[in-house]
Design an enzyme around this catalytic site. Structure first.
Site, PDB file in Angstrom:
ATOM      1  N   HIS A   1      42.423  35.174  -6.962  1.00  0.00           N
ATOM      2  CA  HIS A   1      43.478  35.735  -7.832  1.00  0.00           C
ATOM      3  C   HIS A   1      44.420  34.594  -8.200  1.00  0.00           C
ATOM      4  O   HIS A   1      45.261  34.187  -7.409  1.00  0.00           O
ATOM      5  CB  HIS A   1      44.251  36.841  -7.102  1.00  0.00           C
ATOM      6  CG  HIS A   1      45.262  37.516  -7.977  1.00  0.00           C
ATOM      7  ND1 HIS A   1      45.412  38.884  -8.011  1.00  0.00           N
ATOM      8  CD2 HIS A   1      46.180  37.026  -8.848  1.00  0.00           C
ATOM      9  CE1 HIS A   1      46.375  39.203  -8.868  1.00  0.00           C
ATOM     10  NE2 HIS A   1      46.863  38.093  -9.382  1.00  0.00           N
TER      11      HIS A   1
ATOM     12  N   HIS B   1      46.718  32.527 -11.458  1.00  0.00           N
ATOM     13  CA  HIS B   1      47.258  32.420 -12.821  1.00  0.00           C
ATOM     14  C   HIS B   1      47.342  30.954 -13.206  1.00  0.00           C
ATOM     15  O   HIS B   1      48.029  30.183 -12.549  1.00  0.00           O
ATOM     16  CB  HIS B   1      48.642  33.059 -12.901  1.00  0.00           C
ATOM     17  CG  HIS B   1      48.632  34.514 -12.576  1.00  0.00           C
ATOM     18  ND1 HIS B   1      48.438  35.489 -13.529  1.00  0.00           N
ATOM     19  CD2 HIS B   1      48.741  35.161 -11.391  1.00  0.00           C
ATOM     20  CE1 HIS B   1      48.437  36.683 -12.941  1.00  0.00           C
ATOM     21  NE2 HIS B   1      48.621  36.520 -11.644  1.00  0.00           N
TER      22      HIS B   1
ATOM     23  N   LYS C   1      40.530  42.919 -15.451  1.00  0.00           N
ATOM     24  CA  LYS C   1      41.802  43.120 -14.743  1.00  0.00           C
ATOM     25  C   LYS C   1      42.588  44.241 -15.394  1.00  0.00           C
ATOM     26  O   LYS C   1      42.852  44.213 -16.592  1.00  0.00           O
ATOM     27  CB  LYS C   1      42.628  41.826 -14.785  1.00  0.00           C
ATOM     28  CG  LYS C   1      44.025  41.949 -14.164  1.00  0.00           C
ATOM     29  CD  LYS C   1      44.000  42.081 -12.659  1.00  0.00           C
ATOM     30  CE  LYS C   1      45.375  42.318 -12.039  1.00  0.00           C
ATOM     31  NZ  LYS C   1      46.217  41.139 -11.977  1.00  0.00           N
TER      32      LYS C   1
ATOM     33  N   HIS D   1      46.195  45.701 -10.552  1.00  0.00           N
ATOM     34  CA  HIS D   1      47.565  45.480 -10.074  1.00  0.00           C
ATOM     35  C   HIS D   1      48.122  46.858  -9.763  1.00  0.00           C
ATOM     36  O   HIS D   1      48.550  47.579 -10.664  1.00  0.00           O
ATOM     37  CB  HIS D   1      48.415  44.764 -11.137  1.00  0.00           C
ATOM     38  CG  HIS D   1      49.811  44.456 -10.664  1.00  0.00           C
ATOM     39  ND1 HIS D   1      50.321  43.185 -10.600  1.00  0.00           N
ATOM     40  CD2 HIS D   1      50.791  45.265 -10.184  1.00  0.00           C
ATOM     41  CE1 HIS D   1      51.557  43.227 -10.114  1.00  0.00           C
ATOM     42  NE2 HIS D   1      51.869  44.485  -9.862  1.00  0.00           N
TER      43      HIS D   1
ATOM     44  N   HIS E   1      46.397  41.717  -4.354  1.00  0.00           N
ATOM     45  CA  HIS E   1      47.597  41.333  -3.593  1.00  0.00           C
ATOM     46  C   HIS E   1      48.236  42.498  -2.832  1.00  0.00           C
ATOM     47  O   HIS E   1      49.386  42.843  -3.068  1.00  0.00           O
ATOM     48  CB  HIS E   1      48.633  40.642  -4.496  1.00  0.00           C
ATOM     49  CG  HIS E   1      48.817  41.263  -5.865  1.00  0.00           C
ATOM     50  ND1 HIS E   1      49.110  42.600  -6.057  1.00  0.00           N
ATOM     51  CD2 HIS E   1      48.723  40.716  -7.096  1.00  0.00           C
ATOM     52  CE1 HIS E   1      49.203  42.827  -7.355  1.00  0.00           C
ATOM     53  NE2 HIS E   1      48.970  41.710  -8.001  1.00  0.00           N
TER      54      HIS E   1
ATOM     55  N   ASP F   1      47.392  34.562  -5.886  1.00  0.00           N
ATOM     56  CA  ASP F   1      48.333  35.034  -6.901  1.00  0.00           C
ATOM     57  C   ASP F   1      49.358  33.944  -7.211  1.00  0.00           C
ATOM     58  O   ASP F   1      50.507  34.250  -7.518  1.00  0.00           O
ATOM     59  CB  ASP F   1      49.019  36.338  -6.490  1.00  0.00           C
ATOM     60  CG  ASP F   1      49.631  37.061  -7.685  1.00  0.00           C
ATOM     61  OD1 ASP F   1      49.334  36.679  -8.837  1.00  0.00           O
ATOM     62  OD2 ASP F   1      50.421  37.996  -7.470  1.00  0.00           O
TER      63      ASP F   1
HETATM   64 ZN   LIG Z   1      48.709  38.063 -10.306  1.00  0.00          ZN
END
Ligand SMILES: [Zn+2]
Length: 343
Positions: A13, A15, A96, A135, A169, A241
């Site tokens: 995960h 970004h 996602k 999420h 997460h 994350d």
């Molecule tokens: Zn994230």
């Protein structure tokens, strides 16, 4: 123990953002990791094959000095057709799903989490064996958002028994209980949810670099996550994350949510697993479980860690981009051997 080897580390995960920020943070992951699952919440989010391939190309260019495989995702839309998903299937590892407005660039997320609204797309994904990464937060009180979302996870798990659902997460002990109840639920855990509670964010002075969504929680939540990670439970995997923002977007009024941990993640994980006498489980947590869950054979790459102080840099910069990592200026007890980040 004074040295430890991590094989084919995977960050499930991550970004990486775009443009100069991508050029800054991409290599900070690719130096250490064999592969990473890249989130699609750019501005605008990735929803077409053209945008996906363009982004993949940019990532590979930014990380070209390293042997590194980005696992791409697209941003869930209720109008994706079976044909479109079939066409894109080989280019992505997952889709996602963001509920509307829960985190950075999720303003175009789905406005209803009603199973019937999501059904056509999720059924197509299920048939095509494409996992969904979620999420899982509502718009409720900030400490309760994940817990309030759990019935939605449960209804997804029941309604789509052949769909792999990744609870991203996870941050609460309640989420762990649900994870263990359904065979098709899996989860990622970040390093910050393993190490921090709300006290670290706001119990003393406000630390904007420990602010993220889902917010760090109570000690009992952290302890339950630690237990699960340290045993390398086969349904969980590491997903940092790591979510960089410009320094001025964090240290300000209306500070952005996101914690930057990419360049320190493996050192922190090694320190944490060693402190608890569980280093033997670290390779499962940071690679093998993800290989099994996603059925992926990663690039072979060994990272050698040595027990030597590593002072976390106060910032990482490239051109106008400045990013502050978690634990800036603090000393960790493990370093990566011959790491360009640390000289
Ligand atoms: Zn994230």
């Amino acid at each position: 123990m004074n040295s430890f080897v991590i094989n084919s580390a995977l960050d499930m995960h991550l970004h990486l953002r775009d443009n100069d920020m991508l050029k800054l943070v991409g290599p900070l992951t690719s130096h250490h990791f064999s592969g990473a699952l890249i989130m699609p919440n750019l501005q605008p989010p990735i929803t077409t094959k053209e945008a996906l391939l363009l982004y993949k190309d940019k990532i590979l260019k930014a990380c070209k000095a390293d042997n590194f495989e980005p696992y791409l995702t697209i941003f869930f839309q209720v109008d994706y057709t079976y044909e479109f998903l079939k066409e894109i299937k080989d280019e992505i590892i997952a889709v996602k799903l963001y509920p509307f407005g829960v985190t950075t660039n999720s303003e175009t997320g789905v406005s209803s989490m009603d199973v019937e609204v999501l059904r056509p797309t999720l059924e197509s994904m299920s048939k095509l064996n494409i996992p969904v990464c979620v999420h899982g937060e509502t718009q409720g009180f900030v400490m309760d958002r994940e817990k309030e979302f759990l019935p939605i996870y449960e209804s997804l798990a029941i309604n789509f028994p052949d769909l792999k659902i990744i609870m991203e997460h996870i941050s609460t002990k309640d989420a762990i209980e649900l994870l263990q109840k359904y065979d098709n639920l899996y989860a990622t855990i970040t390093i910050h949810h393993l190490l921090l509670t709300l006290d670290d964010l706001s119990g003393r002075m406000l630390n904007p670099h420990a602010f993220c969504k889902p917010i760090v929680k109570r000690p009992e939540d952290r302890d339950a996550l630690q237990k699960l990670a340290l045993t390398a439970h086969p349904k969980i995997m590491f997903g940092s994350d790591s979510a960089p923002h410009q320094k001025e977007m964090k240290e300000c009024h209306d500070g952005a949510a996101g914690i930057f941990t990419a360049p320190i993640a493996l050192q922190l994980l090694t320190q944490f697993f060693e402190q608890h006498g569980k280093l033997a489980n670290l390779n499962a947590f940071v690679s093998l479980n993800a290989q099994n869950i996603y059925n992926k054979k990663p690039i072979e790459k060994s990272i050698h860690l040595i027990k030597k102080d590593f002072v976390v840099p106060d910032k990482y910069t490239f051109k106008d981009e400045v990013v502050v990592p978690l634990f800036a200026k603090e000393t960790l007890s493990w370093s990566i051997e011959d790491c360009p980040n640390e000289q």
